[in-house]
Design a protein around this motif. Sequence first.
Motif, PDB file in Angstrom:
ATOM      1  N   MET A 104      -4.574  -5.276  -7.487  1.00 22.61           N
ATOM      2  CA  MET A 104      -5.357  -6.463  -7.171  1.00 22.61           C
ATOM      3  C   MET A 104      -4.688  -7.275  -6.067  1.00 22.61           C
ATOM      4  O   MET A 104      -5.365  -7.771  -5.158  1.00 22.61           O
ATOM      5  CB  MET A 104      -5.528  -7.313  -8.427  1.00 22.61           C
ATOM      6  CG  MET A 104      -6.448  -8.500  -8.236  1.00 22.61           C
ATOM      7  SD  MET A 104      -6.948  -9.205  -9.809  1.00 22.61           S
ATOM      8  CE  MET A 104      -7.844 -10.641  -9.221  1.00 22.61           C
ATOM      9  N   LEU A 105      -3.365  -7.384  -6.132  1.00 22.76           N
ATOM     10  CA  LEU A 105      -2.647  -8.107  -5.086  1.00 22.76           C
ATOM     11  C   LEU A 105      -2.867  -7.456  -3.727  1.00 22.76           C
ATOM     12  O   LEU A 105      -3.042  -8.144  -2.719  1.00 22.76           O
ATOM     13  CB  LEU A 105      -1.158  -8.171  -5.413  1.00 22.76           C
ATOM     14  CG  LEU A 105      -0.274  -8.838  -4.351  1.00 22.76           C
ATOM     15  CD1 LEU A 105      -0.665 -10.297  -4.160  1.00 22.76           C
ATOM     16  CD2 LEU A 105       1.204  -8.730  -4.726  1.00 22.76           C
ATOM     17  N   LEU A 106      -2.870  -6.126  -3.685  1.00 19.46           N
ATOM     18  CA  LEU A 106      -3.082  -5.415  -2.427  1.00 19.46           C
ATOM     19  C   LEU A 106      -4.434  -5.795  -1.819  1.00 19.46           C
ATOM     20  O   LEU A 106      -4.524  -6.110  -0.627  1.00 19.46           O
ATOM     21  CB  LEU A 106      -3.012  -3.903  -2.652  1.00 19.46           C
ATOM     22  CG  LEU A 106      -3.390  -3.030  -1.447  1.00 19.46           C
ATOM     23  CD1 LEU A 106      -2.487  -3.325  -0.256  1.00 19.46           C
ATOM     24  CD2 LEU A 106      -3.327  -1.554  -1.825  1.00 19.46           C
ATOM     25  N   HIS A 107      -5.486  -5.784  -2.645  1.00 23.24           N
ATOM     26  CA  HIS A 107      -6.813  -6.123  -2.134  1.00 23.24           C
ATOM     27  C   HIS A 107      -6.890  -7.591  -1.724  1.00 23.24           C
ATOM     28  O   HIS A 107      -7.581  -7.929  -0.755  1.00 23.24           O
ATOM     29  CB  HIS A 107      -7.873  -5.797  -3.187  1.00 23.24           C
ATOM     30  CG  HIS A 107      -8.015  -4.332  -3.463  1.00 23.24           C
ATOM     31  ND1 HIS A 107      -8.414  -3.424  -2.499  1.00 23.24           N
ATOM     32  CD2 HIS A 107      -7.786  -3.605  -4.588  1.00 23.24           C
ATOM     33  CE1 HIS A 107      -8.441  -2.211  -3.018  1.00 23.24           C
ATOM     34  NE2 HIS A 107      -8.059  -2.288  -4.278  1.00 23.24           N
ATOM     35  N   GLU A 108      -6.176  -8.458  -2.442  1.00 25.71           N
ATOM     36  CA  GLU A 108      -6.167  -9.874  -2.075  1.00 25.71           C
ATOM     37  C   GLU A 108      -5.462 -10.088  -0.741  1.00 25.71           C
ATOM     38  O   GLU A 108      -5.913 -10.887   0.091  1.00 25.71           O
ATOM     39  CB  GLU A 108      -5.485 -10.684  -3.180  1.00 25.71           C
ATOM     40  CG  GLU A 108      -6.318 -10.789  -4.447  1.00 25.71           C
ATOM     41  CD  GLU A 108      -5.553 -11.390  -5.613  1.00 25.71           C
ATOM     42  OE1 GLU A 108      -6.192 -11.770  -6.614  1.00 25.71           O
ATOM     43  OE2 GLU A 108      -4.304 -11.471  -5.529  1.00 25.71           O
ATOM     44  N   TRP A 145     -15.687  -7.627  -3.608  1.00 20.17           N
ATOM     45  CA  TRP A 145     -16.150  -8.969  -3.268  1.00 20.17           C
ATOM     46  C   TRP A 145     -15.393 -10.036  -4.057  1.00 20.17           C
ATOM     47  O   TRP A 145     -14.940 -11.029  -3.493  1.00 20.17           O
ATOM     48  CB  TRP A 145     -17.640  -9.093  -3.516  1.00 20.17           C
ATOM     49  CG  TRP A 145     -18.149 -10.501  -3.485  1.00 20.17           C
ATOM     50  CD1 TRP A 145     -18.555 -11.261  -4.538  1.00 20.17           C
ATOM     51  CD2 TRP A 145     -18.284 -11.343  -2.327  1.00 20.17           C
ATOM     52  NE1 TRP A 145     -18.932 -12.511  -4.132  1.00 20.17           N
ATOM     53  CE2 TRP A 145     -18.774 -12.593  -2.772  1.00 20.17           C
ATOM     54  CE3 TRP A 145     -18.026 -11.160  -0.968  1.00 20.17           C
ATOM     55  CZ2 TRP A 145     -19.016 -13.649  -1.899  1.00 20.17           C
ATOM     56  CZ3 TRP A 145     -18.275 -12.217  -0.099  1.00 20.17           C
ATOM     57  CH2 TRP A 145     -18.759 -13.436  -0.558  1.00 20.17           C
ATOM     58  N   ARG A 146     -15.239  -9.794  -5.359  1.00 24.17           N
ATOM     59  CA  ARG A 146     -14.578 -10.792  -6.212  1.00 24.17           C
ATOM     60  C   ARG A 146     -13.091 -10.919  -5.866  1.00 24.17           C
ATOM     61  O   ARG A 146     -12.561 -12.029  -5.785  1.00 24.17           O
ATOM     62  CB  ARG A 146     -14.759 -10.437  -7.686  1.00 24.17           C
ATOM     63  CG  ARG A 146     -16.218 -10.406  -8.112  1.00 24.17           C
ATOM     64  CD  ARG A 146     -16.401 -10.063  -9.573  1.00 24.17           C
ATOM     65  NE  ARG A 146     -16.004 -11.173 -10.425  1.00 24.17           N
ATOM     66  CZ  ARG A 146     -16.169 -11.176 -11.750  1.00 24.17           C
ATOM     67  NH1 ARG A 146     -16.700 -10.127 -12.351  1.00 24.17           N
ATOM     68  NH2 ARG A 146     -15.790 -12.224 -12.464  1.00 24.17           N
ATOM     69  N   MET A 147     -12.427  -9.798  -5.633  1.00 25.69           N
ATOM     70  CA  MET A 147     -11.014  -9.861  -5.239  1.00 25.69           C
ATOM     71  C   MET A 147     -10.868 -10.432  -3.833  1.00 25.69           C
ATOM     72  O   MET A 147      -9.875 -11.106  -3.529  1.00 25.69           O
ATOM     73  CB  MET A 147     -10.379  -8.472  -5.336  1.00 25.69           C
ATOM     74  CG  MET A 147     -10.183  -7.989  -6.776  1.00 25.69           C
ATOM     75  SD  MET A 147      -9.255  -6.440  -6.908  1.00 25.69           S
ATOM     76  CE  MET A 147     -10.454  -5.265  -6.279  1.00 25.69           C
ATOM     77  N   GLY A 148     -11.873 -10.182  -2.978  1.00 21.47           N
ATOM     78  CA  GLY A 148     -11.842 -10.728  -1.635  1.00 21.47           C
ATOM     79  C   GLY A 148     -11.907 -12.249  -1.636  1.00 21.47           C
ATOM     80  O   GLY A 148     -11.230 -12.916  -0.836  1.00 21.47           O
ATOM     81  N   CYS A 149     -12.703 -12.812  -2.537  1.00 20.45           N
ATOM     82  CA  CYS A 149     -12.774 -14.273  -2.649  1.00 20.45           C
ATOM     83  C   CYS A 149     -11.431 -14.842  -3.096  1.00 20.45           C
ATOM     84  O   CYS A 149     -10.984 -15.886  -2.597  1.00 20.45           O
ATOM     85  CB  CYS A 149     -13.872 -14.665  -3.643  1.00 20.45           C
ATOM     86  SG  CYS A 149     -15.547 -14.319  -3.052  1.00 20.45           S
ATOM     87  N   CYS A 150     -10.773 -14.141  -4.015  1.00 20.67           N
ATOM     88  CA  CYS A 150      -9.432 -14.565  -4.445  1.00 20.67           C
ATOM     89  C   CYS A 150      -8.459 -14.504  -3.276  1.00 20.67           C
ATOM     90  O   CYS A 150      -7.628 -15.405  -3.090  1.00 20.67           O
ATOM     91  CB  CYS A 150      -8.930 -13.674  -5.584  1.00 20.67           C
ATOM     92  SG  CYS A 150      -9.852 -13.845  -7.135  1.00 20.67           S
ATOM     93  N   GLY A 151      -8.548 -13.456  -2.485  1.00 22.48           N
ATOM     94  CA  GLY A 151      -7.673 -13.315  -1.328  1.00 22.48           C
ATOM     95  C   GLY A 151      -7.879 -14.430  -0.314  1.00 22.48           C
ATOM     96  O   GLY A 151      -6.917 -14.906   0.307  1.00 22.48           O
ATOM     97  N   ALA A 180       0.838  -1.205   0.000  1.00 23.54           N
ATOM     98  CA  ALA A 180       0.000   0.000   0.000  1.00 23.54           C
ATOM     99  C   ALA A 180       0.871   1.252   0.000  1.00 23.54           C
ATOM    100  O   ALA A 180       0.575   2.237  -0.706  1.00 23.54           O
ATOM    101  CB  ALA A 180      -0.936   0.000   1.204  1.00 23.54           C
ATOM    102  N   ALA A 181       1.956   1.237   0.768  1.00 21.53           N
ATOM    103  CA  ALA A 181       2.870   2.384   0.801  1.00 21.53           C
ATOM    104  C   ALA A 181       3.535   2.587  -0.555  1.00 21.53           C
ATOM    105  O   ALA A 181       3.664   3.728  -1.032  1.00 21.53           O
ATOM    106  CB  ALA A 181       3.927   2.177   1.888  1.00 21.53           C
TER     107      ALA A 181
END
Length: 305
Positions: free
Chosen positions: A181-185, A70-76, A52-53
Amino acid sequence: MHNKPSKPTHAYLRLHTGILLAGATGVFGRLISLSELPLVWYRMMIAAGVLAAVLALGGRIHRPTLREAWRMGCCGALLAIHWVLFYGSIKAANVSVGVVCFALNGFFTALLEPMASNKRFSLRHLLLGLITLGGIVLIFGLNMQFRTGIVIGTFSSLFYTLFAIASKRVQSATGVESSAMLLHELLSGGCVLSLAMPFYAMRYPSASLLPQGCDWLFIPLFASVFTIGPFLTQLQALRSLSAFTVNLSYNLEPLYSIALAMLLFNEAQELNLSFWMGVSMIVAAVGYHAVCGKRSVFVKPDEQR
């Protein structure tokens, strides 16, 4: 006067530095005393803060819609489960067994990706996956002391395949760049583990949730340099090298992990002939797949990602 290294040479150096860093992540599973769930929780939350930084400094923070989140959260969540199982496999067996089981993702991908994308099955991919599976079965059947670790590692590979397929589909549908996307995952995976932590503490009351001794040094290093580093170096390498070259080179990651584990923990004494026979089958499958690749090594400037 010495000639300066070419851009492809710099790209290769960055790429293999990233692969070495990625290969070392398995080693931290033995260096850090924490059990797998709190270990992965610290990894995801610290890595999310570091990434994030980095993104904030570049003005690249992405604010997703509710549907995207929601979709990225499921991937995470899938990524978190994969990592917990991966480090569980290492702690139940050793680093070498954990990373070799990870090679099964080729077999699972050959089975699941065509089903997810409504495409025809590739006979070659299935055969290569079966060879890999045969290598795992050989290790599994003849190494009784590693059986639990191999079972956990097999499920780890399955969840990584599910994560990779889901992540690819979500990125294609949303258009969110890889780093955002990686950050949200990472954030969503960390939140899922936060919810699981109280139940884990009740189930395993003797397990420590706080780092001990050298863990305070290893965990920040593991979660920052050895988690975000490989990802950023891979993105940089893709500016000069083809995706095929990058993905093919990452097949060396398990070999780097095994070499480091042997160097640091003398794991060669824990492995017998059946292990090396199984590894040879897996390496043969990976090598054959490499020979069959027909994409160019370098990309043209207008093809850079």
